[in-house]
Design an enzyme around this catalytic site. Structure first.
Site, short mmCIF file in Angstrom:
data_model
loop_
_atom_site.label_atom_id
_atom_site.label_comp_id
_atom_site.label_asym_id
_atom_site.label_seq_id
_atom_site.Cartn_x
_atom_site.Cartn_y
_atom_site.Cartn_z
N ARG A 91 0.88 -1.20 -0.03
CA ARG A 91 -0.10 0.00 -0.01
C ARG A 91 0.91 1.25 -0.09
O ARG A 91 0.15 2.24 -0.56
CB ARG A 91 -0.94 0.04 1.30
N TYR A 92 1.85 1.36 0.60
CA TYR A 92 2.50 2.46 0.88
C TYR A 92 3.89 2.88 0.32
O TYR A 92 4.12 3.98 -0.15
CB TYR A 92 2.72 2.56 2.63
N HIS A 95 21.60 -22.73 6.65
CA HIS A 95 22.42 -21.67 6.81
C HIS A 95 22.13 -20.90 5.38
O HIS A 95 22.26 -21.62 4.20
CB HIS A 95 23.70 -22.28 6.76
N ASP A 96 21.78 -19.83 5.42
CA ASP A 96 21.36 -19.07 4.10
C ASP A 96 22.44 -18.86 3.26
O ASP A 96 22.47 -18.71 1.94
CB ASP A 96 20.60 -17.89 4.43
N THR A 138 33.71 -15.13 5.30
CA THR A 138 32.82 -15.42 6.23
C THR A 138 31.57 -15.00 6.01
O THR A 138 31.35 -14.06 4.98
CB THR A 138 33.28 -15.20 7.75
N SER A 139 30.45 -15.39 6.45
CA SER A 139 29.07 -15.15 5.93
C SER A 139 28.79 -13.72 5.80
O SER A 139 28.21 -13.37 5.03
CB SER A 139 28.05 -15.66 6.95
N HIS A 176 0.23 27.19 22.79
CA HIS A 176 -0.94 26.21 23.37
C HIS A 176 -2.21 25.70 22.60
O HIS A 176 -3.26 25.51 23.27
CB HIS A 176 -1.14 26.61 24.68
N SER A 203 -15.85 10.02 4.23
CA SER A 203 -16.43 9.20 5.26
C SER A 203 -17.50 8.37 4.51
O SER A 203 -18.18 8.74 3.63
CB SER A 203 -17.17 10.17 6.18
N ARG A 231 30.70 -11.12 17.87
CA ARG A 231 29.41 -11.22 17.34
C ARG A 231 28.53 -12.11 17.93
O ARG A 231 29.16 -13.06 18.67
CB ARG A 231 29.47 -11.32 15.57
N ARG A 238 16.85 -7.81 9.86
CA ARG A 238 15.82 -8.26 8.67
C ARG A 238 14.83 -7.63 8.67
O ARG A 238 14.17 -7.34 7.40
CB ARG A 238 15.84 -9.76 8.48
#
Length: 476
Positions: A14-15, A80-81, A105-106, A153, A283, A323, A332
């Site tokens: 939608r956005y 493991h992706d 490394t990953s 105010h 409305s 880590r 993610r």
């Protein structure tokens, strides 16, 4: 085909703009992983490692052609992706299978990709900010002389002008632009740092040659147009970078929420309204209504972006030594969606401002109701200068002001204070209309608009001259 049986993320459906939605897509993410593997192999080959040109050519040819079902099947096997995509890339470029991800490394692919995408996303946000700033500046210039009630105010106070009020909204975006520019200037590449940030695996590949490891780091960074890498890291770049980035997006959201809220208040006063389309329905029940739907949506989405700050701050605060993996799932979610959210907010901002509708007769009517009270000090000074007794005049103003206010509260049609004073024999003959000219009560509003445009906006216009216009499409 659209799947109507599972949840759709409204930010996508939608956005957010299509450009921002595509930037965080699986295609862009995983093709960037492959580009990173290609760049690593190219640099390693150039520096003497046993990698053949035909292996690199095979990798280059397969960068965009990602077999997502195959990668998903590998991930179900390996849990493991990154290794899933190493194998899928190896299937697509079998000649290069043996050297893909060599020494890495990953986080070489995951973190560097996040930095690449963050830079691109911040650039899109920056351009949208510039668009909103320029639109507000044009609006301020157009309406710099139109008096309107000022509020403190949310009670009537001294007069300002419509344009001067717009500079308040605009200046907050100018401050936000400075923060975005700072984030872009400070953003660096992780580079090739290894499992604990020591580059030990690359040092082994190059037989202990520190200079070659530093050169490899610089070569890979340069391949993605980064001239610097982070000075030190664990396996990941500091999550403080993410925290600062999301805080900057939240700051933009704060500014947009303030503008949206102010616009909603002004719509209630009927002084300024957002654009309203010919067939738009305000409305489902009350057909006459003209609700400030865009401003309301802007506030709602802005609150969502602001709500992302605690999660990313907690993540930055809980990095265990070199880590931990508990940053993965939340990043993610938060990184893409914070950008998608602020993209949607700024799309609305850029859509609303050029179509703002100002109603001068309404601003004049509201001024007419309150200005007589505000002008009493000026009237007193003018009457004394015309020969009146200051103390006697002050008392008559007090008496008539209270009577006029009581009449208004009792349902009187208009503020009749001036008529009461004009008819009071205590008062000398005055040019009441001249004393009550609203332009005499706006102070330096008009001049402040001009000064603001010259000091703050013109440098931005010069800095971003030739910028590609941003989309202002509102999807739903």
């Amino acid at each position: 085909m659209k799947d109507y049986q599972t949840y759709d993320n409204p930010l996508i459906e939608r956005y957010a703009s299509r450009r921002m939605a595509r930037l965080w897509s699986p295609q862009v993410k995983f093709s960037t992983w492959r580009r990173l593997w290609v760049a690593l192999a190219e640099a390693e080959r150039a520096m003497g490692l046993n990698i053949a040109e035909d292996q690199i050519e095979a990798m280059r040819a397969a960068v965009e052609a990602i077999d997502f079902p195959a990668a998903e099947a590998y991930e179900r096997r390996f849990r493991h992706d990154v290794m899933a995509h190493v194998h899928a890339f190896g299937d697509a470029a079998p000649a290069a299978r043996a050297i893909i991800h060599l020494g890495a490394t990953s986080c070489y692919v995951t973190d560097n990709t996040d930095l690449i995408l963050t830079r691109e996303a911040l650039t899109l946000v920056r351009d949208q900010l510039v668009g909103a700033i320029e639109a507000l500046a044009d609006f301020a210039a157009k309406w710099k002389d139109l008096p309107c009630l000022g509020y403190t105010h949310f009670q009537p106070a001294q007069l300002v002008t419509v344009g001067k009020r717009a500079t308040l909204w605009c200046y907050e975006l100018v401050l936000d632009l400075g923060e975005v520019e700072r984030r872009l200037a400070d953003l660096r590449f992780l580079g090739v740092k290894g499992t604990t940030g020591t580059q030990a695996s690359f040092l082994a590949l190059f037989d202990g040659d520190h200079a070659k490891v530093r050169e490899l780091d610089s070569r890979v960074a340069a391949a993605f147009d980064f001239d610097k890498t982070y000075a030190v890291s664990g396996q990941t770049y500091s999550r403080k970078v993410d925290s600062l980035t999301v805080a900057t997006l939240a700051s933009i959201a704060e500014s947009a929420h303030r503008f949206g809220m102010d616009l909603r208040l002004l719509a209630h006063e009927r002084e300024v309204e957002e654009p309203f389309e010919a067939e738009q329905i305000g409305s489902s029940a009350m057909a006459y209504k003209r609700n400030p739907m865009r401003a309301e949506r802007m506030c709602s989405l802005a609150r969502y972006v602001m709500s992302q700050v605690p999660g990313i701050a907690d993540t930055a605060a809980t990095q265990w030594l070199e880590r931990t993996l508990d940053d993965s799932a939340i990043r993610r979610l938060i990184l893409p969606q914070a950008f998608l959210g602020i993209d949607a907010v700024l799309t609305l901002y850029n859509n609303v401002v050029p179509g703002l509708v100002v109603h001068p007769p309404v601003t004049a009517r509201n001024i007419a109701e309150h200005l007589p009270f505000m002008a009493t000090e000026n009237l007193l000074m003018a009457a004394v200068q015309a020969g009146g007794d200051r103390q006697a005049l002050h008392e008559q103003i007090r008496v008539h002001s209270l009577a006029a206010a009581a009449s208004l509260k009792a349902g009187g049609g208009s503020n009749d204070l001036i008529d009461r004073l004009r008819d009071d024999p205590t008062f000398p003959k005055l040019d009441f209309e001249g004393v009550l000219d609203p332009a005499q009560f706006t102070g330096r509003s008009s001049a402040q608009v001009d000064e603001f445009l010259e000091a703050e906006i013109e440098p931005i216009r010069r800095r971003y001259a030739g910028r590609v216009a941003t989309t202002t499409e509102v999807h739903v």
